[in-house]
Write a protein that holds these residues in place. Structure first.
Motif, PDB file in Angstrom:
ATOM      1  N   LEU A 153       0.717  -1.360  -0.228  1.00  0.00           N
ATOM      2  CA  LEU A 153      -0.325   0.437  -0.012  1.00  0.00           C
ATOM      3  C   LEU A 153       0.877   0.801   0.080  1.00  0.00           C
ATOM      4  CD1 LEU A 153      -3.029   1.182  -0.258  1.00  0.00           C
ATOM      5  CD2 LEU A 153      -2.925   1.163   3.037  1.00  0.00           C
ATOM      6  N   ASN A 154       2.507   1.288   1.125  1.00  0.00           N
ATOM      7  CA  ASN A 154       2.602   2.506   0.671  1.00  0.00           C
ATOM      8  C   ASN A 154       2.909   2.296  -0.403  1.00  0.00           C
ATOM      9  OD1 ASN A 154       2.264   3.794   3.290  1.00  0.00           O
ATOM     10  ND2 ASN A 154       4.335   2.461   4.178  1.00  0.00           N
ATOM     11  N   GLN A 155       3.383   1.465  -1.325  1.00  0.00           N
ATOM     12  CA  GLN A 155       4.032   2.035  -2.327  1.00  0.00           C
ATOM     13  C   GLN A 155       3.348   2.644  -3.327  1.00  0.00           C
ATOM     14  OE1 GLN A 155       5.703  -2.390  -2.854  1.00  0.00           O
ATOM     15  NE2 GLN A 155       7.724  -1.275  -4.467  1.00  0.00           N
ATOM     16  N   LEU A 156       2.083   2.281  -3.653  1.00  0.00           N
ATOM     17  CA  LEU A 156       1.051   2.502  -3.872  1.00  0.00           C
ATOM     18  C   LEU A 156       1.073   4.145  -3.991  1.00  0.00           C
ATOM     19  CD1 LEU A 156      -1.515  -0.406  -4.724  1.00  0.00           C
ATOM     20  CD2 LEU A 156       0.227   1.016  -5.776  1.00  0.00           C
TER      21      LEU A 156
ATOM     22  N   HIS B  94       6.971  13.180   2.731  1.00  0.00           N
ATOM     23  CA  HIS B  94       7.962  13.621   4.323  1.00  0.00           C
ATOM     24  C   HIS B  94       8.781  12.749   4.874  1.00  0.00           C
ATOM     25  CE1 HIS B  94       5.334  15.958   5.964  1.00  0.00           C
ATOM     26  NE2 HIS B  94       4.231  15.885   5.873  1.00  0.00           N
ATOM     27  N   ILE B  95       9.218  12.232   3.201  1.00  0.00           N
ATOM     28  CA  ILE B  95      10.710  11.599   2.963  1.00  0.00           C
ATOM     29  C   ILE B  95      11.537  12.085   1.884  1.00  0.00           C
ATOM     30  CG2 ILE B  95       9.095   9.529   3.283  1.00  0.00           C
ATOM     31  CD1 ILE B  95       9.637   8.792   0.569  1.00  0.00           C
ATOM     32  N   SER B  96      12.544  11.395   2.178  1.00  0.00           N
ATOM     33  CA  SER B  96      14.131  12.220   1.319  1.00  0.00           C
ATOM     34  C   SER B  96      13.291  11.966  -0.509  1.00  0.00           C
ATOM     35  CB  SER B  96      14.970  11.878   1.760  1.00  0.00           C
ATOM     36  OG  SER B  96      14.964  10.220   1.144  1.00  0.00           O
ATOM     37  N   GLN B  97      14.141  13.176  -1.121  1.00  0.00           N
ATOM     38  CA  GLN B  97      13.383  12.317  -2.780  1.00  0.00           C
ATOM     39  C   GLN B  97      14.645  11.177  -3.691  1.00  0.00           C
ATOM     40  OE1 GLN B  97      14.380  16.058  -4.972  1.00  0.00           O
ATOM     41  NE2 GLN B  97      14.246  14.920  -6.665  1.00  0.00           N
ATOM     42  N   PRO B  98      15.260  10.842  -2.598  1.00  0.00           N
ATOM     43  CA  PRO B  98      16.610   9.741  -2.903  1.00  0.00           C
ATOM     44  C   PRO B  98      15.429   8.474  -2.894  1.00  0.00           C
ATOM     45  CG  PRO B  98      17.708  11.494  -2.418  1.00  0.00           C
ATOM     46  CD  PRO B  98      16.624  11.734  -1.962  1.00  0.00           C
ATOM     47  N   SER B  99      14.735   8.917  -1.444  1.00  0.00           N
ATOM     48  CA  SER B  99      14.136   7.849  -0.773  1.00  0.00           C
ATOM     49  C   SER B  99      12.935   7.365  -2.293  1.00  0.00           C
ATOM     50  CB  SER B  99      13.892   7.615  -0.172  1.00  0.00           C
ATOM     51  OG  SER B  99      14.937   8.017   0.796  1.00  0.00           O
ATOM     52  N   LEU B 100      12.317   8.202  -2.121  1.00  0.00           N
ATOM     53  CA  LEU B 100      11.002   8.239  -3.459  1.00  0.00           C
ATOM     54  C   LEU B 100      11.031   7.678  -4.124  1.00  0.00           C
ATOM     55  CD1 LEU B 100       8.138   8.795  -4.041  1.00  0.00           C
ATOM     56  CD2 LEU B 100       8.719  11.312  -4.548  1.00  0.00           C
TER      57      LEU B 100
ATOM     58  N   ALA C  90      12.154   3.995  -4.405  1.00  0.00           N
ATOM     59  CA  ALA C  90      10.676   3.390  -4.211  1.00  0.00           C
ATOM     60  C   ALA C  90       9.433   2.952  -5.003  1.00  0.00           C
ATOM     61  CB  ALA C  90       9.711   4.329  -2.926  1.00  0.00           C
ATOM     62  N   ILE C  91       9.596   3.991  -5.902  1.00  0.00           N
ATOM     63  CA  ILE C  91       8.954   3.921  -7.272  1.00  0.00           C
ATOM     64  C   ILE C  91       9.865   3.602  -7.702  1.00  0.00           C
ATOM     65  CG2 ILE C  91       8.271   5.219  -9.369  1.00  0.00           C
ATOM     66  CD1 ILE C  91       6.942   5.834  -6.708  1.00  0.00           C
ATOM     67  N   LYS C  92      10.936   3.303  -8.392  1.00  0.00           N
ATOM     68  CA  LYS C  92      11.892   2.061  -8.750  1.00  0.00           C
ATOM     69  C   LYS C  92      11.741   0.069  -8.325  1.00  0.00           C
ATOM     70  CE  LYS C  92      14.711   1.868 -12.600  1.00  0.00           C
ATOM     71  NZ  LYS C  92      14.079   2.075 -13.707  1.00  0.00           N
ATOM     72  N   LYS C  93      11.421   0.263  -7.948  1.00  0.00           N
ATOM     73  CA  LYS C  93      11.379  -1.279  -6.783  1.00  0.00           C
ATOM     74  C   LYS C  93      10.077  -1.500  -7.094  1.00  0.00           C
ATOM     75  CE  LYS C  93      11.168  -3.342  -2.594  1.00  0.00           C
ATOM     76  NZ  LYS C  93      11.135  -3.668  -0.938  1.00  0.00           N
TER      77      LYS C  93
ATOM     78  N   VAL D  93       1.046   7.500  -6.058  1.00  0.00           N
ATOM     79  CA  VAL D  93      -0.382   8.675  -6.532  1.00  0.00           C
ATOM     80  C   VAL D  93       0.575   9.589  -6.265  1.00  0.00           C
ATOM     81  CG1 VAL D  93      -2.272   8.786  -6.115  1.00  0.00           C
ATOM     82  CG2 VAL D  93      -1.929   6.690  -6.382  1.00  0.00           C
ATOM     83  N   THR D  94       1.117   9.698  -5.119  1.00  0.00           N
ATOM     84  CA  THR D  94       1.100  11.618  -4.588  1.00  0.00           C
ATOM     85  C   THR D  94       2.202  11.576  -5.475  1.00  0.00           C
ATOM     86  OG1 THR D  94       1.038  10.172  -2.356  1.00  0.00           O
ATOM     87  CG2 THR D  94       2.479  12.783  -3.228  1.00  0.00           C
ATOM     88  N   LEU D  95       3.203  10.979  -5.704  1.00  0.00           N
ATOM     89  CA  LEU D  95       3.836  11.811  -7.471  1.00  0.00           C
ATOM     90  C   LEU D  95       3.190  11.712  -8.670  1.00  0.00           C
ATOM     91  CD1 LEU D  95       6.779  12.042  -8.456  1.00  0.00           C
ATOM     92  CD2 LEU D  95       6.689   9.378  -9.812  1.00  0.00           C
ATOM     93  N   VAL D  96       2.518  11.116  -9.384  1.00  0.00           N
ATOM     94  CA  VAL D  96       1.716  11.359  -9.944  1.00  0.00           C
ATOM     95  C   VAL D  96       0.522  12.349  -9.380  1.00  0.00           C
ATOM     96  CG1 VAL D  96      -0.054  10.986 -11.538  1.00  0.00           C
ATOM     97  CG2 VAL D  96       1.052   8.936 -10.891  1.00  0.00           C
TER      98      VAL D  96
END
Length: 295
Positions: free
Chosen positions: A3-6, A26-32, A35-38, A10-13
């Motif tokens: 669910l967190n990945q989704l 509230h996370i770092s850009q590299p972490s996001l 997560a999207i790449k994963k 969705v937030t990125l979109v």
């Protein structure tokens, strides 16, 4: 997929850039980004077109976005219902109603309150197709009683009953001398009708069209109550559902059947498919169906 990945996707979109989305989450850009790449690696599809600075979706990404959005909304809805039940006790029944349901809805509500005495009932006036779909999709209501046929694969639409439409005439109008009138006799009358987007307007205008005439529309309204008051003031004639006016008292208009026109409309029960509903909502659906099943 988690669910967190989704949620991240969705937030990125919706935020368009990694910077904005990371700030909202509230996370770092590299972490996001990781997560999207994963997520892409796990499902084996490219979701984001990285040829531009903005996070444009691929075709596959667009499909996942719409489905993920529904899943997240559903999750938040169920979570909210559980928290409300834990913290505040009895739940709430939210239902959208059309005006003409006033003649039968209180009877069903009375039976419902016998089973769920402490449940709060919230009633919303929703009339147009857009309002009904929006209220159902956004979890504003559990159910809708509507005369709009909703062609949406995610929404269940159950016909409940047909109701005739009748003409309302002001005092001293020549046609009140007749018990029945024809639609052709309304051709040159100043006509009061629902505005664009309302199914009742379409039903009425289709009946005129089939008779080969065009109504002389002078006033457009949203509510039948407004139309009735205008007729009483002699501003024109209108056509409304029979159930809305047959049991009204202390009125200053005349009701006349329109013969040989078959002007009527269907009233539906509508709700979103495959959504969690508290048992009280299921019970209310059963009560409505029993009410009309009993005639």
């Amino acid at each position: 997929m988690e669910l967190n990945q989704l949620l991240y996707f969705v937030t990125l979109v919706e935020q368009s850039t990694y910077t904005n989305a990371a700030s909202v989450l509230h996370i770092s850009q590299p972490s996001l980004s990781a997560a999207i790449k994963k997520l892409e690696n796990e499902i084996g599809l490219t979701l984001i077109d990285r040829s531009t600075r903005k996070s444009n979706l691929t075709k596959e990404g667009s499909i996942l976005y719409h489905e993920a959005k529904k899943l997240i909304n559903h999750f938040n809805h169920v979570k909210g219902e559980m928290n409300r039940l834990k913290e505040h006790g009895p739940l709430e029944l939210s239902i959208g109603l059309i005006e003409s349901s006033k003649y039968w809805a209180p009877k069903v509500f009375k039976r419902f309150k016998e089973d769920y005495k402490d449940v709060r009932i919230k009633i919303l006036d929703i009339l147009s197709l857009e309002e009904v779909v929006s209220a159902l999709s956004n979890f504003d209501i559990h159910l809708a009683i509507t005369n709009q046929y909703i062609n949406n694969e995610e929404i269940e639409v159950i016909p409940l009953y047909e109701e005739r439409l009748v003409a309302l005439l002001p005092p001293q109008h020549p046609l009140i001398q007749k018990n029945n009138i024809t639609i052709n006799e309304l051709e040159h009358e100043d006509f009061i009708v629902c505005k664009e987007g309302y199914q009742t307007r379409s039903d009425i205008l289709n009946a005129f069209r089939k008779s080969g005439i065009k109504p002389n529309i002078q006033i457009e309204i949203e509510r039948f109550e407004t139309a009735c008051r205008m007729v009483e003031e002699g501003l024109g004639i209108t056509v409304v559902p029979e159930n809305y006016v047959r049991h009204s008292k202390d009125t200053n208009y005349y009701i006349r059947d329109i013969k040989n026109s078959n002007i009527s409309r269907t009233v539906y029960l509508a709700f979103v498919k495959n959504r969690y509903y508290p048992p009280l909502v299921d019970r209310f659906i059963v009560l409505i169906q029993e009410f009309f099943g009993e005639g």
